[in-house]
Motif scaffolding. Structure first.
Motif, PDB file in Angstrom:
ATOM      1  N   GLY A  30       8.638   6.322 -12.183  1.00  0.00           N
ATOM      2  CA  GLY A  30       7.480   6.303 -13.062  1.00  0.00           C
ATOM      3  C   GLY A  30       6.486   5.204 -12.773  1.00  0.00           C
ATOM      4  O   GLY A  30       5.494   5.050 -13.500  1.00  0.00           O
ATOM      5  N   GLY A  31       6.717   4.432 -11.706  1.00  0.00           N
ATOM      6  CA  GLY A  31       5.788   3.381 -11.327  1.00  0.00           C
ATOM      7  C   GLY A  31       4.690   3.909 -10.406  1.00  0.00           C
ATOM      8  O   GLY A  31       4.584   5.111 -10.154  1.00  0.00           O
ATOM      9  N   ARG A  32       3.909   3.009  -9.909  1.00  0.00           N
ATOM     10  CA  ARG A  32       2.811   3.351  -9.007  1.00  0.00           C
ATOM     11  C   ARG A  32       3.119   2.802  -7.624  1.00  0.00           C
ATOM     12  O   ARG A  32       3.528   1.648  -7.484  1.00  0.00           O
ATOM     13  N   ALA A  33       2.945   3.620  -6.608  1.00  0.00           N
ATOM     14  CA  ALA A  33       3.205   3.232  -5.224  1.00  0.00           C
ATOM     15  C   ALA A  33       1.909   3.337  -4.433  1.00  0.00           C
ATOM     16  O   ALA A  33       1.284   4.405  -4.392  1.00  0.00           O
ATOM     17  N   SER A  34       1.502   2.241  -3.811  1.00  0.00           N
ATOM     18  CA  SER A  34       0.252   2.202  -3.051  1.00  0.00           C
ATOM     19  C   SER A  34       0.501   1.685  -1.646  1.00  0.00           C
ATOM     20  O   SER A  34       1.387   0.845  -1.427  1.00  0.00           O
ATOM     21  N   VAL A  35      -0.297   2.168  -0.712  1.00  0.00           N
ATOM     22  CA  VAL A  35      -0.209   1.734   0.680  1.00  0.00           C
ATOM     23  C   VAL A  35      -1.601   1.364   1.172  1.00  0.00           C
ATOM     24  O   VAL A  35      -2.557   2.125   0.976  1.00  0.00           O
ATOM     25  N   VAL A  36      -1.704   0.210   1.806  1.00  0.00           N
ATOM     26  CA  VAL A  36      -2.928  -0.197   2.491  1.00  0.00           C
ATOM     27  C   VAL A  36      -2.580  -0.479   3.942  1.00  0.00           C
ATOM     28  O   VAL A  36      -1.712  -1.304   4.233  1.00  0.00           O
ATOM     29  N   ALA A  37      -3.237   0.212   4.855  1.00  0.00           N
ATOM     30  CA  ALA A  37      -3.105  -0.067   6.279  1.00  0.00           C
ATOM     31  C   ALA A  37      -4.329  -0.865   6.717  1.00  0.00           C
ATOM     32  O   ALA A  37      -5.459  -0.501   6.383  1.00  0.00           O
ATOM     33  N   LEU A  38      -4.096  -1.935   7.438  1.00  0.00           N
ATOM     34  CA  LEU A  38      -5.224  -2.736   7.912  1.00  0.00           C
ATOM     35  C   LEU A  38      -5.931  -2.059   9.074  1.00  0.00           C
ATOM     36  O   LEU A  38      -7.114  -2.274   9.297  1.00  0.00           O
ATOM     37  N   SER A  39      -5.203  -1.251   9.820  1.00  0.00           N
ATOM     38  CA  SER A  39      -5.798  -0.483  10.922  1.00  0.00           C
ATOM     39  C   SER A  39      -5.051   0.838  11.043  1.00  0.00           C
ATOM     40  O   SER A  39      -3.996   1.036  10.427  1.00  0.00           O
ATOM     41  N   TYR A  40      -5.578   1.725  11.864  1.00  0.00           N
ATOM     42  CA  TYR A  40      -4.885   2.984  12.138  1.00  0.00           C
ATOM     43  C   TYR A  40      -3.853   2.839  13.255  1.00  0.00           C
ATOM     44  O   TYR A  40      -3.062   3.742  13.475  1.00  0.00           O
ATOM     45  N   GLN A  55      -8.493  12.584  25.226  1.00  0.00           N
ATOM     46  CA  GLN A  55      -8.317  11.991  23.901  1.00  0.00           C
ATOM     47  C   GLN A  55      -9.404  10.964  23.627  1.00  0.00           C
ATOM     48  O   GLN A  55      -9.924  10.318  24.555  1.00  0.00           O
ATOM     49  N   THR A  56      -9.768  10.786  22.355  1.00  0.00           N
ATOM     50  CA  THR A  56     -10.772   9.798  21.963  1.00  0.00           C
ATOM     51  C   THR A  56     -10.232   8.939  20.819  1.00  0.00           C
ATOM     52  O   THR A  56      -9.340   9.365  20.063  1.00  0.00           O
ATOM     53  N   VAL A  57     -10.776   7.740  20.685  1.00  0.00           N
ATOM     54  CA  VAL A  57     -10.381   6.860  19.594  1.00  0.00           C
ATOM     55  C   VAL A  57     -10.663   7.505  18.247  1.00  0.00           C
ATOM     56  O   VAL A  57      -9.853   7.429  17.312  1.00  0.00           O
ATOM     57  N   GLU A  58     -11.819   8.156  18.122  1.00  0.00           N
ATOM     58  CA  GLU A  58     -12.187   8.779  16.856  1.00  0.00           C
ATOM     59  C   GLU A  58     -11.188   9.856  16.452  1.00  0.00           C
ATOM     60  O   GLU A  58     -10.799   9.967  15.283  1.00  0.00           O
ATOM     61  N   ASN A  59     -10.735  10.647  17.414  1.00  0.00           N
ATOM     62  CA  ASN A  59      -9.773  11.692  17.097  1.00  0.00           C
ATOM     63  C   ASN A  59      -8.409  11.105  16.749  1.00  0.00           C
ATOM     64  O   ASN A  59      -7.721  11.600  15.850  1.00  0.00           O
ATOM     65  N   LYS A  61      -7.861   8.234  15.330  1.00  0.00           N
ATOM     66  CA  LYS A  61      -7.970   7.729  13.954  1.00  0.00           C
ATOM     67  C   LYS A  61      -7.855   8.869  12.949  1.00  0.00           C
ATOM     68  O   LYS A  61      -7.173   8.740  11.925  1.00  0.00           O
ATOM     69  N   ARG A  62      -8.516   9.980  13.232  1.00  0.00           N
ATOM     70  CA  ARG A  62      -8.467  11.126  12.325  1.00  0.00           C
ATOM     71  C   ARG A  62      -7.037  11.634  12.169  1.00  0.00           C
ATOM     72  O   ARG A  62      -6.564  11.853  11.046  1.00  0.00           O
ATOM     73  N   VAL A  63      -6.346  11.798  13.285  1.00  0.00           N
ATOM     74  CA  VAL A  63      -4.972  12.299  13.235  1.00  0.00           C
ATOM     75  C   VAL A  63      -4.071  11.318  12.495  1.00  0.00           C
ATOM     76  O   VAL A  63      -3.245  11.706  11.657  1.00  0.00           O
ATOM     77  N   ARG A  64      -4.231  10.043  12.802  1.00  0.00           N
ATOM     78  CA  ARG A  64      -3.390   9.026  12.154  1.00  0.00           C
ATOM     79  C   ARG A  64      -3.630   8.992  10.642  1.00  0.00           C
ATOM     80  O   ARG A  64      -2.696   8.812   9.857  1.00  0.00           O
ATOM     81  N   HIS A  65      -4.888   9.131  10.242  1.00  0.00           N
ATOM     82  CA  HIS A  65      -5.186   9.140   8.810  1.00  0.00           C
ATOM     83  C   HIS A  65      -4.512  10.331   8.139  1.00  0.00           C
ATOM     84  O   HIS A  65      -3.901  10.185   7.066  1.00  0.00           O
ATOM     85  N   GLU A  66      -4.615  11.494   8.756  1.00  0.00           N
ATOM     86  CA  GLU A  66      -4.009  12.692   8.174  1.00  0.00           C
ATOM     87  C   GLU A  66      -2.496  12.568   8.112  1.00  0.00           C
ATOM     88  O   GLU A  66      -1.875  12.957   7.118  1.00  0.00           O
ATOM     89  N   GLU A  67      -1.887  12.039   9.171  1.00  0.00           N
ATOM     90  CA  GLU A  67      -0.438  11.831   9.169  1.00  0.00           C
ATOM     91  C   GLU A  67      -0.025  10.897   8.036  1.00  0.00           C
ATOM     92  O   GLU A  67       0.931  11.173   7.296  1.00  0.00           O
ATOM     93  N   ALA A  68      -0.740   9.766   7.926  1.00  0.00           N
ATOM     94  CA  ALA A  68      -0.381   8.770   6.918  1.00  0.00           C
ATOM     95  C   ALA A  68      -0.574   9.297   5.501  1.00  0.00           C
ATOM     96  O   ALA A  68       0.232   9.008   4.607  1.00  0.00           O
ATOM     97  N   GLU A  69      -1.621  10.074   5.283  1.00  0.00           N
ATOM     98  CA  GLU A  69      -1.840  10.652   3.957  1.00  0.00           C
ATOM     99  C   GLU A  69      -0.715  11.608   3.583  1.00  0.00           C
ATOM    100  O   GLU A  69      -0.227  11.601   2.450  1.00  0.00           O
ATOM    101  N   ARG A  70      -0.299  12.441   4.534  1.00  0.00           N
ATOM    102  CA  ARG A  70       0.799  13.371   4.253  1.00  0.00           C
ATOM    103  C   ARG A  70       2.110  12.622   4.022  1.00  0.00           C
ATOM    104  O   ARG A  70       2.893  12.975   3.141  1.00  0.00           O
ATOM    105  N   ALA A  71       2.345  11.588   4.823  1.00  0.00           N
ATOM    106  CA  ALA A  71       3.559  10.785   4.663  1.00  0.00           C
ATOM    107  C   ALA A  71       3.575  10.097   3.302  1.00  0.00           C
ATOM    108  O   ALA A  71       4.600  10.086   2.604  1.00  0.00           O
ATOM    109  N   ALA A  72       2.459   9.509   2.923  1.00  0.00           N
ATOM    110  CA  ALA A  72       2.377   8.844   1.623  1.00  0.00           C
ATOM    111  C   ALA A  72       2.595   9.845   0.493  1.00  0.00           C
ATOM    112  O   ALA A  72       3.302   9.554  -0.483  1.00  0.00           O
TER     113      ALA A  72
END
Length: 237
Positions: A30-40, A55-59, A61-72
Motif C-alpha cells: 500500500g506504499g508508493r514506489a518511485s524510480v528516478v534514473a539519472l540517465s538511460y 542504431q542511433t542514440v535517440e532510438n 534512449k526510446r527503447v530504454r525508456h519503454e523497457e524501464a516503464e514496463r519494468a516499473a
C-alpha cells in the motif's frame, strides 16, 4: 503507515536488478514506489541494442525508456529519467538542482542508491555522491532555511554487482519471496541487458539463504540486500 520508497539509479535498468523486489514489496503493502534514473545508460549500458545495424542514440534512449516503464509497471512503481547522459555521468550545476528538486517534489521516506565505490562502473560512484548531496540539500540543515525542505529520508545503498569490491556490507535484508515473480517479470523487460537476469535471480536466492540464517524465518526464500548509510532513530531496542 504507508511508505514512499525512491530508488535512484545511474542508468535506466539499475533499479530493476538491485531494488526491484523492495519496490514491489512497498507497492503491494500500500506504499508508493518511485524510480528516478539519472540517465538511460544509452552509451555504456545498452550493449544488446548497439549490436543492431544503423542504431542511433535517440532510438536507444526510446527503447530504454519503454523497457524501464514496463519494468516499473510490473513492480507497481512509477518511472522517470532525468536524461543526464552516461559514460561519463556528470551531476553538477543545473543537473544537481534538478535532482534536488525531484527529491523535494517526491518527498520519499526512504532513498536507495549506489555504493560510493565501483571499480567496474564509473557512473555508479558519481550517482552515489550526487544522491547523497542532493538529499542533504533537499532536507536542509535542520534549521529554518530560505528554501523549501522535506523531512530527511532514510538513505540506504542497494547491492552492487560485485559487493566485495565496492565497500558493501549488508545491514538490511528485505524479504521479497512474495514478489519474486514480479521482479523476474520486471527483469525480463530489460532486454538490452538480458545477460544480467540469471545473475540477479541467483543473487536473490543467495540473499534469501542469508536472510533465513539471520532471522531464523524459514519462509524466506528470496531477499535483497541493502546497506544503511545513516543511523536509524528508535524509541527502544
Amino acid at each position: 503507515m504507508s511508505r514512499h520508497l525512491l530508488a535512484i539509479g545511474a542508468h535506466a535498468a539499475d533499479f530493476v536488478w538491485r531494488a526491484g523486489g523492495a519496490l514491489a514489496v512497498t507497492a503491494e503493502s500500500g506504499g508508493r514506489a518511485s524510480v528516478v534514473a539519472l540517465s538511460y545508460g544509452e552509451r555504456g549500458e545498452s550493449g544488446e541494442l548497439w549490436k543492431e545495424p544503423d542504431q542511433t542514440v535517440e532510438n536507444v534512449k526510446r527503447v530504454r525508456h519503454e523497457e524501464a516503464e514496463r519494468a516499473a509497471a510490473a513492480l507497481g512503481a512509477e518511472f522517470r529519467c532525468l536524461d543526464l547522459g552516461d559514460y561519463p555521468l556528470e551531476v553538477q550545476g543545473e543537473a544537481l538542482t534538478r535532482l534536488v528538486d525531484t527529491i523535494r517534489e517526491l518527498a520519499p521516506d526512504v532513498v536507495v542508491t549506489h555504493t560510493d565505490r565501483d571499480p567496474f562502473n564509473p557512473d555508479h560512484p558519481v550517482a552515489f555522491a550526487a544522491v547523497e548531496r542532493a538529499r542533504a540539500l533537499a532536507t536542509g540543515a535542520g534549521v529554518a532555511s530560505a528554501f523549501e525542505t522535506v523531512s530527511p529520508p532514510e538513505l540506504l545503498l542497494f547491492e552492487p554487482h560485485q559487493p566485495e569490491l565496492c565497500n558493501f556490507t549488508p545491514t538490511t535484508f528485505v524479504d521479497i519471496t512474495a514478489v519474486i515473480e514480479r521482479k523476474k517479470a520486471a527483469m525480463a523487460e530489460m532486454k538490452s541487458q538480458q545477460y544480467l537476469q540469471t545473475y540477479y535471480a541467483q543473487r536473490a536466492e543467495q540473499r534469501g539463504n542469508h536472510a533465513r540464517r539471520v532471522s531464523g524465518n524459514a519462509s524466506v526464500r528470496y531477499a535483497e540486500a541493502f546497506q544503511r548509510v545513516l543511523p536509524t532513530v528508535v524509541a527502544e531496542l
